[in-house]
Design an enzyme around this catalytic site. Sequence first.
Site, PDB file in Angstrom:
ATOM      1  N   HIS A 491       0.832  -1.202   0.000  1.00 22.07           N
ATOM      2  CA  HIS A 491       0.000   0.000   0.000  1.00 22.07           C
ATOM      3  C   HIS A 491       0.877   1.268   0.000  1.00 22.07           C
ATOM      4  CE1 HIS A 491      -3.719   2.298   1.256  1.00 22.07           C
ATOM      5  NE2 HIS A 491      -2.770   3.135   1.635  1.00 22.07           N
ATOM      6  N   GLU A 492       1.769   1.347   0.972  1.00 25.69           N
ATOM      7  CA  GLU A 492       2.616   2.546   1.064  1.00 25.69           C
ATOM      8  C   GLU A 492       3.557   2.635  -0.140  1.00 25.69           C
ATOM      9  OE1 GLU A 492       1.567   4.602   3.006  1.00 25.69           O
ATOM     10  OE2 GLU A 492       0.397   3.272   4.302  1.00 25.69           O
ATOM     11  N   HIS A 495       1.730   4.336  -2.932  1.00 30.60           N
ATOM     12  CA  HIS A 495       1.786   5.796  -2.795  1.00 30.60           C
ATOM     13  C   HIS A 495       3.144   6.310  -3.268  1.00 30.60           C
ATOM     14  CE1 HIS A 495      -1.966   6.592  -0.770  1.00 30.60           C
ATOM     15  NE2 HIS A 495      -1.682   5.875   0.304  1.00 30.60           N
ATOM     16  N   HIS A 498       3.519   6.671  -6.929  1.00 26.72           N
ATOM     17  CA  HIS A 498       2.808   7.876  -7.360  1.00 26.72           C
ATOM     18  C   HIS A 498       3.742   9.087  -7.232  1.00 26.72           C
ATOM     19  CE1 HIS A 498      -1.484   9.875  -7.109  1.00 26.72           C
ATOM     20  NE2 HIS A 498      -0.910  10.096  -8.260  1.00 26.72           N
TER      21      HIS A 498
HETATM   22 ZN   LIG Z   1      -3.042   5.183   1.822  1.00 28.73          ZN
END
Ligand SMILES: [Zn+2]
Length: 705
Positions: A491-492, A495, A498
Amino acid sequence: MSEHKNPFFVPYDTPHDTVPFDRIRLEDYEEAFMEGIRRDNEQIEKTINNPERPTFDNTILNKDDDEDYYGLLDRVSTVFFNLISAETNDEMDALAQKMQPILTQHANDVRLNPRLFERIRQVHLHHRRLTPEEKKLLDNTYEGFVRSGALLDEAGKERLRQLTEEASMLSLQFSQNLLKENKAYTMHITDKAQLDGLPDTAIEAAALAAKESDKEGWLFTLDYPSYSPFMTYSTQRELRKQMYMARNTVCTHDNTENNLEICKRLVNLRREIAQLLGYKTYADYVLKRRMASNTRNVYKLLNDLIDAYKPTAVKERKELKQTLPEMKGRGHTPGKKHAAPSLQEGQEEGLQPWDTAFYTHKLQMKKYNLDAEMLRPYFELSKVISGVFGLANRLYGITFKENKDIPVYHPDVKAYEVFDKDGSYLAVFYADFHPRKGKQGGAWMTEYQGQWIDRKGENVRPHVSVVMNLTKPTEDKPALLTLGEVETFLHEFGHSLHGMFANTRFESLSGTNVLWDFVELPSQFMENFAIEKEFLRTFAFHYETGEPLPDELIRRIVRSRNFMAATACLRQVSFGLLDMAYYTKKEPFEDDIMAFEKQAWKKAILGKQLKDTCMTVQFSHIMAGGYAAGYYSYKWAEVLDADAFSVFKRHGIFDQKTAQSFRDNILSKGGTEHPMTLYKRFRGGEPTIDALLKRNGIKRETTKA
Ligand SMILES: [Zn+2]
């Protein structure tokens, strides 16, 4: 001894201009903050006193003309506030307390500066020949001022200030009341028999809690780590009921910690703020700056989900009820044995709210026999890291190389240089894996430097960081993660991609600077890989034997994924409905909160509703947190990530062409365009809930004509 120079005032002189953590002293921060504010003000003075006609370049872009000089406040704030979360101490916290009001005051001075706003308004009215990205930056700047009240007259501005202050004060009181009421309740057990069913860890924690308050026996509280195991494992139905009722009636009692009136007032204050700024409702005001755009789209999502999931949720509830013991002396099938204890006389029949967690766990173990601990040996951290980096390499061709010359803020932190598939330098990636004193709980991604293209045309590459609290290694074992922790990392990491792929001109439109209900797409998207066999095969090997994660176990993981998925979905939807019901009010809110709540989420509730319980008074997300008119976004992001991942499922989960399109259309674009525009360019159309339904194993019931 050489004289100490404040490192924020001079070039960093480090690899890729990374933060020289090793050279910063505590006193450097305050000095840099104060000088940074002074330079900010100097620059604003320069802008508003510029005799030339206001233009995009001399008004909106002003900061860029001497970034090293005028960027000081950003530079110091970024480092300081990142470290307040990741590596703090009492002195840092005290400084944060001292700086916070000064910085808020400064931000308000800028936002409410009428001469500055007038120039921005002029540019907004008369601009010509801007690129789409410049136009976006101008619109964002203008809207930011307007949403802070820049268009109001003096009386309006004063009213807005009052409303905002009262709302923030009441939010604080709401949280304090909730905390007090939650802390006020304890369940004190002295009879060992009443601990039946509880795991040792929960019993030990309760014994410690009792000892700390000078009591015999065991003490259970409403804090999640105490409450949750109690409700899941305790066989004592009457005690579960007591705990449940205590937790779900907090802040409704006739005392000073009552939140009922506070909620009413907060709902009304937010409506007034929105109406003062020209919107019909608070939801309209919020959604104007969201991917969802308007209340119609939010309600469409919530209602579609109810229609799709309700039939399955009904079935799930039926199955759960079948695990329940029957009442004594009634309709007992001879010879049928129940694992669960039978009900005692005088107890409520049927599945009650205090039974749900208990029987859900029983049913789950019966169906899948899967425990989080069983998977740890296959998820050794060093292998997981190569798995995750390897995934990024297969999808996007990027590579990670640790560089020990890059300064770090703690010896546990690793710093990597990241290279693009053509070998060019892409970003710096910091990874901070384990808990320690001075580090906040949870997991997050942040940046020490954003991406942007400077005046000379140089593409300044980002320095991103992921901070987590994963299981630590012990003396005789390496760090062994749960599947949940692997997902957190993915998940991290999503990010951070991105951030790393960002390729835009302005920092404020770069990377993760996107509309709020779009920011979780790149992160949740990556979580999808966690249960893909092809991916697990690349790194999930037993840390001692080297044996791969067995197929049979993978199958059970995948199957157990959707256990009670419809029930969980309806629960989230019910919270979304409640949130929207409050913040779509056009008229003053005069209703009774407890009655209003039961009506508002009725469509998504299956069990019977208890008269005395209340969610609103403890719903911090929408009352005290930033989720007012925003709770739907949890489901919104899930729809997006499932829909996006379905494209990969179709072309192969490692398909580089699909990955390239995801990078080009979404990950590299930041907030330069509306998220729906970006998404459609990748997907070829708007997202639908179909992929999420498929992932959850939900079959839509055909509507009968
Ligand atoms: Zn998040």
